[in-house]
Design an enzyme around this catalytic site. Structure first.
Site, short mmCIF file in Angstrom:
data_model
loop_
_atom_site.label_atom_id
_atom_site.label_comp_id
_atom_site.label_asym_id
_atom_site.label_seq_id
_atom_site.Cartn_x
_atom_site.Cartn_y
_atom_site.Cartn_z
N ARG A 66 37.03 51.53 38.83
CA ARG A 66 35.92 52.48 38.81
C ARG A 66 36.34 53.78 39.49
O ARG A 66 37.00 53.76 40.54
CB ARG A 66 34.69 51.92 39.52
N ASP A 69 42.32 55.36 34.22
CA ASP A 69 41.47 55.10 33.06
C ASP A 69 40.02 55.43 33.38
O ASP A 69 39.18 55.46 32.49
CB ASP A 69 41.59 53.62 32.67
N GLU A 102 32.14 60.07 35.37
CA GLU A 102 32.52 60.08 33.95
C GLU A 102 31.33 59.78 33.03
O GLU A 102 31.38 60.05 31.84
CB GLU A 102 33.63 59.04 33.69
N HIS A 139 38.40 55.65 29.87
CA HIS A 139 37.80 54.33 30.08
C HIS A 139 37.99 53.45 28.83
O HIS A 139 37.03 52.99 28.20
CB HIS A 139 36.30 54.47 30.42
P1 NAI Z 1 35.99 40.03 39.51
O1 NAI Z 1 34.59 39.97 40.02
O2 NAI Z 1 36.57 38.84 38.84
O3 NAI Z 1 36.98 40.44 40.70
C1 NAI Z 1 36.70 41.45 41.61
C2 NAI Z 1 37.42 41.11 42.90
O4 NAI Z 1 37.26 42.20 43.79
C3 NAI Z 1 36.88 39.85 43.62
O5 NAI Z 1 37.93 38.98 43.90
C4 NAI Z 1 36.23 40.42 44.88
O6 NAI Z 1 36.31 39.54 45.99
C5 NAI Z 1 37.05 41.67 45.10
N1 NAI Z 1 36.39 42.67 45.92
C6 NAI Z 1 35.10 43.09 45.87
N2 NAI Z 1 34.91 44.06 46.78
C7 NAI Z 1 36.08 44.25 47.41
C8 NAI Z 1 36.51 45.10 48.45
N3 NAI Z 1 35.68 45.97 49.03
N4 NAI Z 1 37.80 45.02 48.86
C9 NAI Z 1 38.65 44.14 48.29
N5 NAI Z 1 38.31 43.30 47.30
C10 NAI Z 1 37.03 43.36 46.87
O7 NAI Z 1 36.02 41.31 38.55
P2 NAI Z 1 37.07 41.63 37.39
O8 NAI Z 1 36.62 41.02 36.13
O9 NAI Z 1 38.43 41.34 37.89
O10 NAI Z 1 36.87 43.23 37.25
C11 NAI Z 1 37.20 44.11 38.29
C12 NAI Z 1 36.65 45.50 38.00
O11 NAI Z 1 37.33 46.09 36.90
C13 NAI Z 1 35.18 45.53 37.53
O12 NAI Z 1 34.26 45.43 38.59
C14 NAI Z 1 35.08 46.85 36.82
O13 NAI Z 1 34.68 47.84 37.74
C15 NAI Z 1 36.51 47.11 36.34
N6 NAI Z 1 36.63 47.08 34.88
C16 NAI Z 1 37.11 48.17 34.20
C17 NAI Z 1 37.26 48.16 32.82
C18 NAI Z 1 37.85 49.29 32.06
O14 NAI Z 1 37.70 49.34 30.81
N7 NAI Z 1 38.55 50.22 32.67
C19 NAI Z 1 36.83 47.02 32.05
C20 NAI Z 1 36.40 45.92 32.84
C21 NAI Z 1 36.28 45.96 34.19
#
Ligand code: NAI
Length: 328
Positions: free
Chosen positions: A232, A256, A261, A293
């Site tokens: 993000r 990305d 955005e 994105h």
């Molecule tokens: P997930 O929920 O499986 O993993 C997120 C991880 O971040 C968790 O292990 C959590 O403990 C950790 N976390 C949360 N806050 C934290 C902090 N302050 N410091 C350190 N670790 C922290 O989510 P997933 O599926 O891996 O997605 C991650 C992010 O990727 C999404 O939240 C989204 O913002 C982004 N994303 C971007 C996309 C794109 O097209 N560019 C598409 C899909 C997701």
């Protein structure tokens, strides 16, 4: 059982919605616009609303609730665009439909390799028949230490992909995963800033990690560090990043996502002067690859997310266990 679908894309989602809607016995109201107070009447008669990354603020949440909406599902992994607290206050349950992590993980590796191999510069030169070498010297991944912040579904997949390249992998998360420990070493953020040649972000955006990459944390990183952000935009303070690129502290970036955005990405603005100065500046640097994105955008992700968003609405309306409901 009726669902109003906003931001439904004609070219890749519509057919899938029609097909899965039929399969799951749902009546759909399809709208290609984002939801707003102007078109909110489209939700009348629908218990569920299916959206993309449009901002759902308190006013819109109330307008949905006033018209009988009980469930809001976003066809995205991140849900920081939704005022979840207000939705709950108006008795709207919120869900998200995460697709498989591979699309974003693949894309992360692509941006990482493009950044360390100076692909943007090389492609720009090739396009103007400048076939010189100077300035194009790259690095090999096996010689680098890569830091992964956030070892959830995507971060873990990136680590797994990276392990084939022979680089040293550091990881940081609020919670440690045993599976990750097989391929990476968990360290503190302070150690990560000090040790990593490349840092890639994979956490959701929360109040706690807004501008995690800022002037102070950048100052602790290695000179020439490479930053990759497919998570993000708000995780990085854009102004601090621009300054660090200008001084050479940040040697390259693959972005990305950028701050603010929403409203820009996925629309054609080619004749417009943008009101996002950071985006314009970042895009102009030869060592910064900016994409709009796109990391999620694969055939597999689109199909899965459309189907799961409708399955989630069906579970909700039938009062069944709904694995897509956001509970935290
Ligand atoms: P997930 O929920 O499986 O993993 C997120 C991880 O971040 C968790 O292990 C959590 O403990 C950790 N976390 C949360 N806050 C934290 C902090 N302050 N410091 C350190 N670790 C922290 O989510 P997933 O599926 O891996 O997605 C991650 C992010 O990727 C999404 O939240 C989204 O913002 C982004 N994303 C971007 C996309 C794109 O097209 N560019 C598409 C899909 C997701």
């Amino acid at each position: 059982m009726q669902v109003t679908v906003f931001s439904c894309r004609e070219f890749d989602e519509k057919e899938l919605f029609l097909s899965y809607g039929k399969q799951y016995g749902l009546k759909l109201v399809l709208c290609n616009e984002a939801p707003s107070l102007e078109n909110v009447e489209l939700v009348t008669g629908s218990e569920c609303v299916d959206i993309l990354t449009s901002k759902i603020d308190r006013n819109l949440a109330k307008a949905f609730a006033d018209r009988g909406v009980k469930y809001l599902i976003t066809r995205t992994i991140g849900y920081d665009h939704i005022d979840v607290k207000s939705c709950r206050e108006f008795e709207i349950t919120v869900g998200n439909a995460p697709y498989g992590p591979n699309g974003v993980a693949d894309y992360t590796i692509m941006l990482l390799l493009m950044s360390i191999r100076k692909a943007k510069r090389i492609i720009e030169r090739t396009n103007i028949q400048d076939y010189t070498l100077a300035g194009n010297l790259g690095k090999e991944l096996k010689d680098l230490t890569v830091g992964i912040i956030g070892t959830g579904r995507i971060g873990r997949t990136v680590i797994s992909n990276l392990s084939g390249f022979g680089c040293k992998i550091l990881a940081y998360d609020l919670y440690q995963s045993e599976q990750v420990k097989e391929k990476a070493t968990y360290v503190s953020l302070e150690e990560m800033w000090k040790e990593a040649d490349v840092i890639s972000l994979h956490t959701p955006l929360t109040e706690d990690n807004f501008h995690l990459i800022n002037e102070d944390t950048l100052s602790k990183m290695k000179f020439g560090v490479v930053l990759i952000n497919t998570a993000r935009g708000g995780l990085i303070d854009s102004e601090a990043l621009i300054s660090a690129i200008e001084t050479g502290k940040v040697g390259a970036a693959g972005l990305d996502v950028v701050e603010d955005e929403f409203g820009l990405y996925y629309y054609d603005h080619k004749s417009d002067v943008l009101n996002n100065r950071a985006l314009s500046v970042l895009r102009g640097f030869p060592n910064v690859t900016v994409t709009h994105h796109m990391a999620f955008y694969t055939d597999n992700c689109v199909r899965t997310v459309v189907e799961d968003s409708l399955k989630s609405c069906k579970c909700f309306m039938e009062g069944k266990e709904n694995p897509w409901e956001i509970k935290s």
